[in-house]
Design a protein around this motif. Structure first.
Motif, short mmCIF file in Angstrom:
data_model
loop_
_atom_site.label_atom_id
_atom_site.label_comp_id
_atom_site.label_asym_id
_atom_site.label_seq_id
_atom_site.Cartn_x
_atom_site.Cartn_y
_atom_site.Cartn_z
N GLN A 54 0.83 -1.20 0.00
CA GLN A 54 0.00 0.00 0.00
C GLN A 54 0.87 1.26 0.00
N ARG A 55 1.93 1.26 0.82
CA ARG A 55 2.83 2.42 0.85
C ARG A 55 3.50 2.60 -0.51
N GLU A 58 1.01 4.03 -2.89
CA GLU A 58 0.80 5.45 -2.57
C GLU A 58 1.97 6.29 -3.09
N ARG A 59 3.21 5.81 -2.87
CA ARG A 59 4.38 6.54 -3.38
C ARG A 59 4.33 6.62 -4.90
N ARG A 61 1.69 6.54 -6.80
CA ARG A 61 0.62 7.46 -7.17
C ARG A 61 1.08 8.91 -6.97
N LEU A 62 1.74 9.18 -5.84
CA LEU A 62 2.22 10.53 -5.58
C LEU A 62 3.27 10.95 -6.61
#
Length: 126
Positions: A54-55, A58-59, A61-62
């Motif tokens: 998940q992290r 998220e990274r 995506r960012l």
């Protein structure tokens, strides 16, 4: 003290087999006793792996959003530079046209003044 008994091959094999069986039983007992702990550790590992994924997502995506924002800003800067260049070009062209029109007007005024002087001279001569 010395053993008075002489151990034969069959007895030594039986003893070795019994010892191996005892070791196997001890291993299985320890493995069975640690099984709930192992399952808990495995569940914890799976949970940590999911959190890590998940992290990572998220990274990713960012990073993608940051890249898109940077590209958008670059496009906007480029468009602003193009617009500024076009405005500067238009201003130069307008200044050039204005200068040309002033030169033409000045030339026309000089010709008109010359013609007026010529006409005045002709009027004085006649």
């Amino acid at each position: 003290m010395k053993f008075s008994r002489d151990h034969g091959l069959a007895e030594r094999r039986t003893t070795a087999t019994d010892a191996k069986a005892a070791l196997l039983q001890a291993y299985k007992a320890a493995h069975a006793a640690a099984d709930p702990e192992r399952e808990a550790r495995m569940a914890e590992r799976v949970a940590r792996a999911e959190e890590r994924e998940q992290r990572h997502a998220e990274r990713t995506r960012l990073k993608a959003e940051e890249k898109a924002r940077a590209e958008q800003e670059a496009r906007e800067r480029e468009e602003a530079l193009i617009a500024e260049a076009n405005a500067e070009k238009d201003a130069r062209e307008q200044a050039e046209a204005s200068r040309i029109s002033r030169v033409v007007e000045d030339e026309a005024a000089r010709k008109a003044e010359r013609d007026r002087r010529y006409a005045a001279r002709k009027a004085r001569q006649s």
